[in-house]
Every structure is written in structure tokens, then in C-alpha cells.
Design an enzyme around this catalytic site. Structure first.
Site, mmCIF file in Angstrom:
data_model
loop_
_atom_site.group_PDB
_atom_site.id
_atom_site.type_symbol
_atom_site.label_atom_id
_atom_site.label_comp_id
_atom_site.label_asym_id
_atom_site.label_seq_id
_atom_site.Cartn_x
_atom_site.Cartn_y
_atom_site.Cartn_z
ATOM 1 N N ASN A 9 0.837 -1.209 0.000
ATOM 2 C CA ASN A 9 0.000 0.000 0.000
ATOM 3 C C ASN A 9 0.874 1.262 0.000
ATOM 4 O O ASN A 9 0.674 2.177 0.804
ATOM 5 C CB ASN A 9 -0.966 -0.002 1.195
ATOM 6 C CG ASN A 9 -2.064 1.045 1.045
ATOM 7 O OD1 ASN A 9 -2.259 1.603 -0.019
ATOM 8 N ND2 ASN A 9 -2.769 1.310 2.139
ATOM 9 N N GLU A 35 1.006 -2.939 -5.239
ATOM 10 C CA GLU A 35 0.559 -1.591 -4.905
ATOM 11 C C GLU A 35 1.727 -0.740 -4.385
ATOM 12 O O GLU A 35 1.648 -0.124 -3.325
ATOM 13 C CB GLU A 35 -0.598 -1.633 -3.894
ATOM 14 C CG GLU A 35 -1.507 -0.433 -4.028
ATOM 15 C CD GLU A 35 -2.797 -0.530 -3.206
ATOM 16 O OE1 GLU A 35 -3.539 0.456 -3.238
ATOM 17 O OE2 GLU A 35 -3.048 -1.556 -2.560
ATOM 18 N N ASP A 148 -1.995 -10.004 -4.406
ATOM 19 C CA ASP A 148 -3.280 -9.566 -3.896
ATOM 20 C C ASP A 148 -4.324 -9.884 -4.955
ATOM 21 O O ASP A 148 -4.390 -9.237 -5.988
ATOM 22 C CB ASP A 148 -3.215 -8.054 -3.607
ATOM 23 C CG ASP A 148 -4.537 -7.488 -3.127
ATOM 24 O OD1 ASP A 148 -5.506 -8.265 -2.993
ATOM 25 O OD2 ASP A 148 -4.599 -6.268 -2.902
ATOM 26 N N ASN A 150 -7.585 -9.848 -4.262
ATOM 27 C CA ASN A 150 -8.792 -9.084 -3.941
ATOM 28 C C ASN A 150 -10.055 -9.946 -3.941
ATOM 29 O O ASN A 150 -11.141 -9.453 -4.277
ATOM 30 C CB ASN A 150 -8.943 -7.888 -4.896
ATOM 31 C CG ASN A 150 -8.320 -6.627 -4.330
ATOM 32 O OD1 ASN A 150 -8.588 -6.260 -3.192
ATOM 33 N ND2 ASN A 150 -7.481 -5.968 -5.118
ATOM 34 N N HIS A 245 -2.524 -4.486 4.521
ATOM 35 C CA HIS A 245 -2.295 -5.916 4.295
ATOM 36 C C HIS A 245 -1.166 -6.385 5.207
ATOM 37 O O HIS A 245 -0.471 -5.570 5.823
ATOM 38 C CB HIS A 245 -1.873 -6.182 2.849
ATOM 39 C CG HIS A 245 -2.926 -5.924 1.833
ATOM 40 N ND1 HIS A 245 -3.575 -6.914 1.130
ATOM 41 C CD2 HIS A 245 -3.452 -4.746 1.374
ATOM 42 C CE1 HIS A 245 -4.438 -6.379 0.281
ATOM 43 N NE2 HIS A 245 -4.384 -5.063 0.413
#
Length: 254
Positions: A9, A35, A148, A150, A245
Site C-alpha cells: 500500500n 501496490e 493480492d 482481492n 495488508h
């Protein structure tokens, strides 16, 4: 071989929260990041080199401060594949692959369905990436797709499966696709070793969700079937707190 996947992130934000000290302690051979939200020229690469990761490969979105994936490795890969050749994926910097002797490792950041337009795009990505990986495995059978996704797969993977069944990330169509993904020849490595509930890899920043462990398991190290017999360990590391995360680990023999 120890591989970690981590949606950070924002790598620059994670660095300010002690990411490098944690990375040195965790000591993976390869770490896949998602990310990253940064371009390579915005980073001081010597920080990673000094930590033992001399081989750093960044694949950023064209939009600055958005998406992007990376692979950091202690040893030099035989080959790095930037993107998939599928324009809509590569525009957003969602896939990078490193090929080593005996195994290839992909860092993947599957879109989230935050609104109707993005959910439609998520479904397109899901269809296209499965087709791409099915073809790729004909030439690269030993593949780990880290990242990830999602998507929570089963009720055990989300803290409130009843209330959240109509929320993107746990929609029936998403879960069905993930079942199809696994059935195509992948192993959910974490579930090979752990069938306990309340094991999550993402928590909302709202309402002290992490403190109350109201989370979602949406990050996976998916290994192709030929690697199943080589798997030795897979764990989640919720104590690492540089992101919403947490990192996930898989280990395998050479």
C-alpha cells in the site's frame, strides 16, 4: 527457497514504517510487492541493495502514485518478464515475473471492484489473466503466482461471510472464478498447511478492524500442481504492520 508476497500500500510509506528492518529480519530469497505506488526513479535503490536485495525489478502503472508491482531478489533471475502483453493490465502495472532455475515467480495485483465500472474491469482482468496463465504454463509449468487477488475464496477466509456476501471481494461470481482458477491446476499453498479460521491478510482501516481481527484473506501464493510436493511451509505474518495488508510466506525445496 523462501518467497514472500506483500501488498505494501505504497512502498515509500512502508519504508517510513520500518519496512527495511522487517525485510532484513524476515529474510526471504524473493519478495513480491504489490501496490507500490511509485516509479523506480522515486526510490533510493541502495536501501534495498544494502539489505541484500541487489536485484530489484519495478513495474509501475503509467498513472503516478497508483498500483504497480515489483520483485526483489537476492539472486539474479534468468529472465524478467514485465507485464503480460495485455494492454489494459500493463497500463496499470499489475504483473511482473521472474524466472529462476526450477521455478518462476509472478507478482500480481488483481483489481478491486470498488464501483460498478471497476467491478466490470475486475471481471475482464480475471478472465484474461486465467487465459494468459493457462497458456503460460505450457512453457513454464513450475509457477507461483503471488499477490493480492482481492477475493476471499471460502467463508473461512472472511470474518463475516453472511453480511458481506454481496460485497465485491466475496461475491459468488468472484469466488466461483477463484475455484475455477485453482481447479485449472493451482494449489492454495496456505490451505495446504493451515485449515484454521480467523487467518486474514487484509483489514479495513475503519472501526479498529485489525485490532478486532475482522479481516479478509485476499492475498495468496498460488503454486502450480507440479510444485505441490516441493512445498514445505506456508504462513501469514499479521504482526508485520507496514500496510493494511500483511505479508504471506511460502517455502519450497529446490
Amino acid at each position: 527457497m523462501k518467497i514472500i508476497s506483500y501488498n505494501v500500500n505504497g512502498i515509500r510509506a512502508a519504508l517510513k514504517k520500518g519496512f527495511i528492518d522487517w525485510l532484513t529480519s524476515a529474510d526471504p530469497d524473493v519478495i513480491c510487492l504489490q501496490e507500490i505506488k511509485a516509479q523506480e526513479d522515486q526510490l533510493d535503490l541502495s536501501i534495498f541493495h544494502d539489505a541484500g536485495y541487489k536485484y530489484c525489478y519495478w513495474y509501475s502503472a503509467q498513472k503516478k502514485g497508483y498500483s504497480g508491482v515489483a520483485i526483489l531478489s537476492k539472486t539474479e533471475p534468468n529472465h524478467i518478464e514485465y507485464g503480460t502483453g495485455i494492454e489494459h493490465m500493463d497500463f496499470e502495472g499489475r504483473n511482473i515475473r521472474a524466472d529462476f532455475d526450477g521455478v518462476s515467480v509472478m507478482s500480481m495485483y488483481l483489481p478491486s471492484g470498488t464501483n460498478s465500472a471497476r467491478l466490470e474491469y475486475k471481471f475482464k482482468y480475471m478472465d484474461d489473466i486465467l487465459e494468459y496463465l493457462t497458456e503460460l504454463r505450457k512453457s513454464i509449468p513450475n509457477l507461483i503466482v503471488c499477490g493480492d487477488y482481492n477475493i476471499c475464496h471460502e467463508p473461512i477466509d472472511i470474518h463475516d461471510p453472511v453480511r458481506l456476501k454481496k460485497v465485491s471481494g466475496f461475491l459468488p461470481e468472484e469466488r466461483e472464478w477463484l475455484s475455477k482458477f485453482i481447479a485449472s491446476g493451482f494449489v492454495d499453498t496456505f490451505r495446504e498447511f493451515n485449515n484454521e479460521p480467523h487467518q486474514y491478510s487484509w483489514w479495513s482501516y475503519r472501526a479498529n478492524a485489525r485490532g478486532n481481527n475482522k479481516g479478509w484473506r485476499i492475498d495468496y501464493n498460488m503454486a502450480t500442481e507440479p510444485l505441490r510436493e516441493k512445498l514445505t511451509r506456508a504462513v501469514i505474518l499479521p504482526e508485520a504492520k507496514h500496510s493494511d495488508h500483511c505479508p504471506i510466506v511460502v517455502e519450497l525445496t529446490a
